[in-house]
Design an enzyme around this catalytic site. Structure first.
Site, PDB file in Angstrom:
ATOM      1  CD  GLU A   1     -28.469  18.177  -5.026  1.00  0.00           C
ATOM      2  OE1 GLU A   1     -29.440  18.528  -4.342  1.00  0.00           O
ATOM      3  OE2 GLU A   1     -27.802  18.959  -5.727  1.00  0.00           O
TER       4      GLU A   1
ATOM      5  CB  CYS B   1      -3.187   2.501  -1.716  1.00  0.00           C
ATOM      6  SG  CYS B   1      -3.470   0.794  -1.297  1.00  0.00           S
TER       7      CYS B   1
ATOM      8  CG  HIS C   1     -28.953  22.286  -4.452  1.00  0.00           C
ATOM      9  ND1 HIS C   1     -29.062  21.403  -5.493  1.00  0.00           N
ATOM     10  CD2 HIS C   1     -29.093  23.527  -4.960  1.00  0.00           C
ATOM     11  CE1 HIS C   1     -29.284  22.092  -6.602  1.00  0.00           C
ATOM     12  NE2 HIS C   1     -29.304  23.376  -6.314  1.00  0.00           N
TER      13      HIS C   1
ATOM     14  CE1 TYR D   1     -10.512  -1.953  -6.802  1.00  0.00           C
ATOM     15  CE2 TYR D   1     -10.620  -4.253  -7.492  1.00  0.00           C
ATOM     16  CZ  TYR D   1     -11.076  -3.217  -6.699  1.00  0.00           C
ATOM     17  OH  TYR D   1     -12.077  -3.439  -5.805  1.00  0.00           O
TER      18      TYR D   1
ATOM     19  CD  GLU E   1      -6.738   2.152  -9.087  1.00  0.00           C
ATOM     20  OE1 GLU E   1      -5.604   1.813  -8.725  1.00  0.00           O
ATOM     21  OE2 GLU E   1      -7.704   2.224  -8.298  1.00  0.00           O
TER      22      GLU E   1
ATOM     23  CB  CYS F   1      -0.943  -0.010   1.211  1.00  0.00           C
ATOM     24  SG  CYS F   1      -1.852   1.523   1.381  1.00  0.00           S
TER      25      CYS F   1
ATOM     26  CE  LYS G   1      -4.609   4.155  -6.379  1.00  0.00           C
ATOM     27  NZ  LYS G   1      -5.158   2.832  -6.243  1.00  0.00           N
TER      28      LYS G   1
HETATM   29  P1  NDP Z   1      -7.520  -7.738 -10.840  1.00  0.00           P
HETATM   30  O1  NDP Z   1      -7.818  -9.082 -10.328  1.00  0.00           O
HETATM   31  O2  NDP Z   1      -8.375  -6.592 -10.470  1.00  0.00           O
HETATM   32  O3  NDP Z   1      -7.465  -7.790 -12.429  1.00  0.00           O
HETATM   33  C1  NDP Z   1      -6.633  -8.676 -13.105  1.00  0.00           C
HETATM   34  C2  NDP Z   1      -6.928  -8.557 -14.578  1.00  0.00           C
HETATM   35  O4  NDP Z   1      -5.979  -9.315 -15.308  1.00  0.00           O
HETATM   36  C3  NDP Z   1      -8.310  -9.075 -14.940  1.00  0.00           C
HETATM   37  O5  NDP Z   1      -8.847  -8.222 -15.902  1.00  0.00           O
HETATM   38  C4  NDP Z   1      -8.001 -10.449 -15.497  1.00  0.00           C
HETATM   39  O6  NDP Z   1      -8.920 -10.867 -16.451  1.00  0.00           O
HETATM   40  C5  NDP Z   1      -6.672 -10.220 -16.178  1.00  0.00           C
HETATM   41  N1  NDP Z   1      -5.867 -11.420 -16.288  1.00  0.00           N
HETATM   42  C6  NDP Z   1      -5.591 -12.331 -15.326  1.00  0.00           C
HETATM   43  N2  NDP Z   1      -4.812 -13.305 -15.802  1.00  0.00           N
HETATM   44  C7  NDP Z   1      -4.581 -13.017 -17.095  1.00  0.00           C
HETATM   45  C8  NDP Z   1      -3.848 -13.656 -18.129  1.00  0.00           C
HETATM   46  N3  NDP Z   1      -3.207 -14.787 -17.924  1.00  0.00           N
HETATM   47  N4  NDP Z   1      -3.825 -13.076 -19.363  1.00  0.00           N
HETATM   48  C9  NDP Z   1      -4.491 -11.918 -19.585  1.00  0.00           C
HETATM   49  N5  NDP Z   1      -5.213 -11.262 -18.640  1.00  0.00           N
HETATM   50  C10 NDP Z   1      -5.240 -11.811 -17.410  1.00  0.00           C
HETATM   51  O7  NDP Z   1      -6.003  -7.503 -10.443  1.00  0.00           O
HETATM   52  P2  NDP Z   1      -5.082  -6.207 -10.465  1.00  0.00           P
HETATM   53  O8  NDP Z   1      -3.739  -6.700 -10.813  1.00  0.00           O
HETATM   54  O9  NDP Z   1      -5.666  -5.120 -11.259  1.00  0.00           O
HETATM   55  O10 NDP Z   1      -5.107  -5.768  -8.938  1.00  0.00           O
HETATM   56  C11 NDP Z   1      -4.803  -6.732  -7.935  1.00  0.00           C
HETATM   57  C12 NDP Z   1      -5.653  -6.511  -6.725  1.00  0.00           C
HETATM   58  O11 NDP Z   1      -5.153  -5.379  -6.015  1.00  0.00           O
HETATM   59  C13 NDP Z   1      -7.111  -6.179  -7.010  1.00  0.00           C
HETATM   60  O12 NDP Z   1      -7.905  -7.311  -7.147  1.00  0.00           O
HETATM   61  C14 NDP Z   1      -7.507  -5.369  -5.812  1.00  0.00           C
HETATM   62  O13 NDP Z   1      -7.904  -6.247  -4.809  1.00  0.00           O
HETATM   63  C15 NDP Z   1      -6.213  -4.690  -5.420  1.00  0.00           C
HETATM   64  N6  NDP Z   1      -6.191  -3.281  -5.879  1.00  0.00           N
HETATM   65  C16 NDP Z   1      -7.091  -2.416  -5.361  1.00  0.00           C
HETATM   66  C17 NDP Z   1      -7.099  -1.102  -5.753  1.00  0.00           C
HETATM   67  C18 NDP Z   1      -8.104  -0.170  -5.168  1.00  0.00           C
HETATM   68  O14 NDP Z   1      -8.699  -0.489  -4.150  1.00  0.00           O
HETATM   69  N7  NDP Z   1      -8.361   0.983  -5.792  1.00  0.00           N
HETATM   70  C19 NDP Z   1      -6.149  -0.581  -6.735  1.00  0.00           C
HETATM   71  C20 NDP Z   1      -5.267  -1.590  -7.243  1.00  0.00           C
HETATM   72  C21 NDP Z   1      -5.290  -2.883  -6.822  1.00  0.00           C
HETATM   73  P3  NDP Z   1     -10.316 -11.575 -16.058  1.00  0.00           P
HETATM   74  O15 NDP Z   1     -11.253 -10.478 -15.684  1.00  0.00           O
HETATM   75  O16 NDP Z   1     -10.680 -12.254 -17.321  1.00  0.00           O
HETATM   76  O17 NDP Z   1     -10.009 -12.515 -14.958  1.00  0.00           O
END
Ligand code: NDP
Length: 451
Positions: free
Chosen positions: A441, A48, A436, A177, A181, A43, A51
């Site tokens: 709202e 976080c 407002h 995510y 982002e 984080c 970022k």
């Molecule tokens: P996510 O799980 O959110 O997304 C991973 C993405 O990668 C999905 O779109 C997934 O596709 C795709 N993917 C997975 N494996 C493959 C592959 N082999 N080939 C191609 N695409 C693939 O993970 P992130 O890495 O974005 O973030 C990790 C975690 O960190 C999040 O789940 C969240 O919990 C946390 N996080 C939270 C944030 C916040 O609160 N604002 C900000 C950043 C991270 P598919 O949908 O098809 O599975």
């Protein structure tokens, strides 16, 4: 006093581990903690916090563009990536120091190095051995790289914060995510961004209206989406760029390719098998509602477990372990109605169920939805719509889910999360007077169900 060196030994100095260590010490426990990298964990160091700083930096572009509609005449703005990286690093270093002082003031003994379980009560850190009545694993996760020929030419989010040069063209692989982002960050700072995702719409798991609204907003700001395919090879070009071939036959050159393809628990060489700690799919440690693993004396919190991978959740879990084990306040953790936010541009935030989740569980729903142009965009002429959505159980009138896309979505939802968690009804929302003029709202003034 037990014969162990510590009452609690924590492996990992990120959000969950540090919180558990501090609170346990405040309850009188003798606590040790080891960290192999920098205190603060994902984080603070590579997640976080940096970022969000980069999101702030990238939003100035929108502010500069919109300013003209409000009468401002600005000169040519220039941006220095090295200056931003250096400023970000100063803030991260400051926070790392704060974490160190918090632990020191709480009386926690901090050991530098990677911890490894030797057995149910013994931890090795390098050549040192420590015994503890209880052990907490809070090692978090690490970015996952899919196997693609030339994949090591791509970066992961850990690298994206400190790139030596700002990329003119960026390919982001993934639709979660981190993908959306960073797409917003790089786009806002002036890079040409393509998001490549293997399915047909970003942010799987979020409400479908939210997904479409964020996608439209990102497209409106210049991010391009390349859906339903994946990269099959990445090669280095003569000029140092990356040549990417996709499964649909398209090809392109990019200055940087970022894998934002999920994260995996960081459990390699942690000694889980030696200590008998059971893991589930993806190597995540299986725990009960007290964060206790399959081994009586070993606990786990945060991204290394099979629960929700968010900082505030890890904090809640770590705090609950400390209160339960050392504060005589048994506290199971409850992962229902955890509010979430995506700091994409536009941003999205929600609490509770998506419409699809609610339809699977409730017989009849009332859906309230409002799409509107945020007032701030009127004079600036920005043609982007925000979204507010309520998912209501028609039988009990309880608000099951609340979703927002637009400026300050997370700030809005944090407050409303209390209402949703408290199980308040749509009638309670209707009785609440709006502030407002605000966007928020809308959430207390939507009267006509659309479904
Ligand atoms: P996510 O799980 O959110 O997304 C991973 C993405 O990668 C999905 O779109 C997934 O596709 C795709 N993917 C997975 N494996 C493959 C592959 N082999 N080939 C191609 N695409 C693939 O993970 P992130 O890495 O974005 O973030 C990790 C975690 O960190 C999040 O789940 C969240 O919990 C946390 N996080 C939270 C944030 C916040 O609160 N604002 C900000 C950043 C991270 P598919 O949908 O098809 O599975």
């Amino acid at each position: 006093m037990s014969n162990f060196d510590f009452d609690l030994f924590v492996i990992g100095g990120g959000s969950g581990g540090v919180r558990a260590a501090r609170i346990s010490a405040s309850h009188g426990a003798r606590v040790g903690l080891c960290e192999e990298s920098r205190l603060g964990g994902t984080c603070v160091i590579r997640g976080c916090v940096p970022k969000k700083l980069l999101v702030f930096a990238s939003q100035f572009r929108e502010a500069f563009e919109d300013a003209a509609g409000y009468g401002w005449q600005l000169g040519q703005a220039t941006f220095s990536w090295p200056d931003l990286v250096a400023a970000k690093e100063r803030e991260i270093t400051r926070l790392e120091g704060v974490y160190g002082r918090l632990l020191e003031n709480a009386g926690v003994e901090v050991v530098q190095g990677r911890g490894r379980l030797v057995d149910a009560h013994t931890i090795a850190v390098g050549e040192q051995r420590f015994s503890a009545a209880k052990i907490l694993i809070a090692v978090g996760g690490r970015p996952f790289r899919p196997t693609v020929p030339g994949g090591d030419l791509a970066i992961v989010s850990d690298d994206a914060f400190d790139l030596p040069r700002f990329p003119e063209r960026t390919l982001i692989i993934g639709g979660g995510y981190i993908a959306v982002e960073f797409a917003g960050i790089f786009n806002g700072l002036g890079s040409e961004v393509v998001v490549n995702y293997r399915r047909d719409c970003i942010l799987r798991g979020f409400d479908d209206d939210v997904r479409r609204s964020v996608e439209a907003g990102m497209q409106g700001r210049g991010v391009r989406f390349h859906y339903n395919n994946h990269p099959v090879s990445i090669e280095e070009c003569k000029d140092g760029r990356r040549h990417v071939v996709f499964s649909d036959g398209l090809e392109g050159d990019f200055d940087q390719v970022l894998f934002a393809t999920g994260r995996k628990p960081y459990t390699g060489d942690l000694g889980l098998a030696a200590a008998g700690v059971a893991t589930g799919p993806g190597g995540r440690i299986i725990v009960d509602e007290y964060s206790r693993s399959s081994v009586e004396s070993i606990f786990a919190v945060g991204d290394v477990t099979d629960r929700i991978a968010l900082t505030p959740v890890a904090l809640m879990e770590g705090h609950a372990v400390a209160d339960t084990e050392f504060g005589n306040m048994p506290r199971p953790v409850d992962h229902a109605n955890v509010p979430m936010a995506v700091f994409s541009q536009p941003s999205a935030s929600c609490v509770g169920m998506t419409e699809a989740e609610a339809r699977a569980q409730f017989k009849e729903l009332k859906i309230f939805r409002s799409e509107f142009t945020p007032m701030k965009y009127t004079l600036s002429g920005r043609a982007e719509k925000g979204l507010m959505k309520l998912v209501v159980d028609a039988h009990s009138d309880r608000v099951l889910g609340l979703h927002v896309v637009g400026p300050d979505a997370a700030e809005i939802v944090q407050g409303f999360a209390v209402a949703v968690r408290a199980g308040l009804t749509k009638a309670d929302f209707d009785r609440t007077v709006g502030i407002h003029p605000t966007s928020a709202e809308e959430l207390v003034t939507m009267r006509q169900a659309i479904a």
